[in-house]
Enzyme design. Sequence first.
Site, PDB file in Angstrom:
ATOM      1  N   SER A  90      48.578 -30.634  50.937  1.00  0.00           N
ATOM      2  CA  SER A  90      49.833 -29.906  50.259  1.00  0.00           C
ATOM      3  C   SER A  90      50.421 -30.745  49.517  1.00  0.00           C
ATOM      4  O   SER A  90      51.695 -30.951  49.378  1.00  0.00           O
ATOM      5  CB  SER A  90      50.837 -29.804  51.812  1.00  0.00           C
ATOM      6  OG  SER A  90      51.046 -31.202  52.211  1.00  0.00           O
ATOM      7  N   CYS A  91      49.579 -31.514  48.678  1.00  0.00           N
ATOM      8  CA  CYS A  91      50.117 -32.181  47.711  1.00  0.00           C
ATOM      9  C   CYS A  91      50.738 -31.508  46.516  1.00  0.00           C
ATOM     10  O   CYS A  91      50.426 -30.331  46.260  1.00  0.00           O
ATOM     11  CB  CYS A  91      48.999 -33.098  46.761  1.00  0.00           C
ATOM     12  SG  CYS A  91      48.062 -34.259  47.848  1.00  0.00           S
ATOM     13  N   CYS A 121      46.811 -27.234  46.489  1.00  0.00           N
ATOM     14  CA  CYS A 121      46.244 -28.344  46.776  1.00  0.00           C
ATOM     15  C   CYS A 121      45.343 -27.981  48.094  1.00  0.00           C
ATOM     16  O   CYS A 121      46.014 -27.681  48.981  1.00  0.00           O
ATOM     17  CB  CYS A 121      47.256 -29.470  47.673  1.00  0.00           C
ATOM     18  SG  CYS A 121      46.643 -30.906  48.363  1.00  0.00           S
TER      19      CYS A 121
END
Lengths: 96, 196
Positions: B108-109, B104
Amino acid sequence: MSRINDVGGMAGFPAIAEEPDEPPFHADWEAHVFALNGALIKRGVYNLDEFRDAIERMPPEEYLAASYYERWITAITTLLAEKGVASPDELDVPHD
Amino acid sequence: MSGDHPSSVISARVRHVEALLESRGLLDEGEIDGRIDEFLAGGSPANGARITARAWVDPGFAERLLADANEAIREVGLSMAGGLQEQRLKVVANTADEHNVVVCTLCSCYPIALLGPSPGWYKSEAYRSRVVRDPRGVLREFGLELPETTRISVWDASAESRYMVVPRRPEGTEGLSEEQLAALVTRKGLIGTAAV
């Protein structure tokens, strides 16, 4: 213009550091920040997109100096102030 | 991870905000502890390992998984709905010719509801900036040396869309049960920074 969080392809960052047996959280406060954010989103105080935006509009030097969950608590307090839940003064830890 | 503030200072700040919100009726007593316990008992790489092992032994499931992961993982009793909102899950499978790796770049996906917390390095600027520019070099740093002929696809997650990699089934595992196969799969394998 892209914001500081948009680091894809950016040069100059160091080698990737792996931490063996890494715990989910490195301190109690990190777990609290994680849960606090979920609780506020669930209550509709702000939404997930507003939360991400609040992280991503941190001043670049602050963003880069902050740890992952420091960014979260910064975004949470920014939004609490902007939404009128509490004033910035109230959100600051009182000094004796 | 960076961060100059001593833990005691930031810890006091978090406690202060929590107490303030409790006094304004925006947090219930014990709510935070409950949410932490729930989260820690929730997603785990073991879920991804189970999905992977099923895909290895059941080609029909593998096909459905790659076509519509949100639907397919219900067959093994899992779902993407455990978090704040259900996110789309796209599963990509490694082959002899192609290796997949997930990042990501913006934040921080990660499929937290399914796989639990992401590792610290996944959230680091170092990984996010470099894996899209030099995936082969970054994988080498993780000890994964891919043949020059292997194509590498990098998947950049977003707020609405999350990714998981199905690693290649290791050779010599024909005799293993689904459970034994699942035990071979690591979190890094599911992100794409390890072979399995």
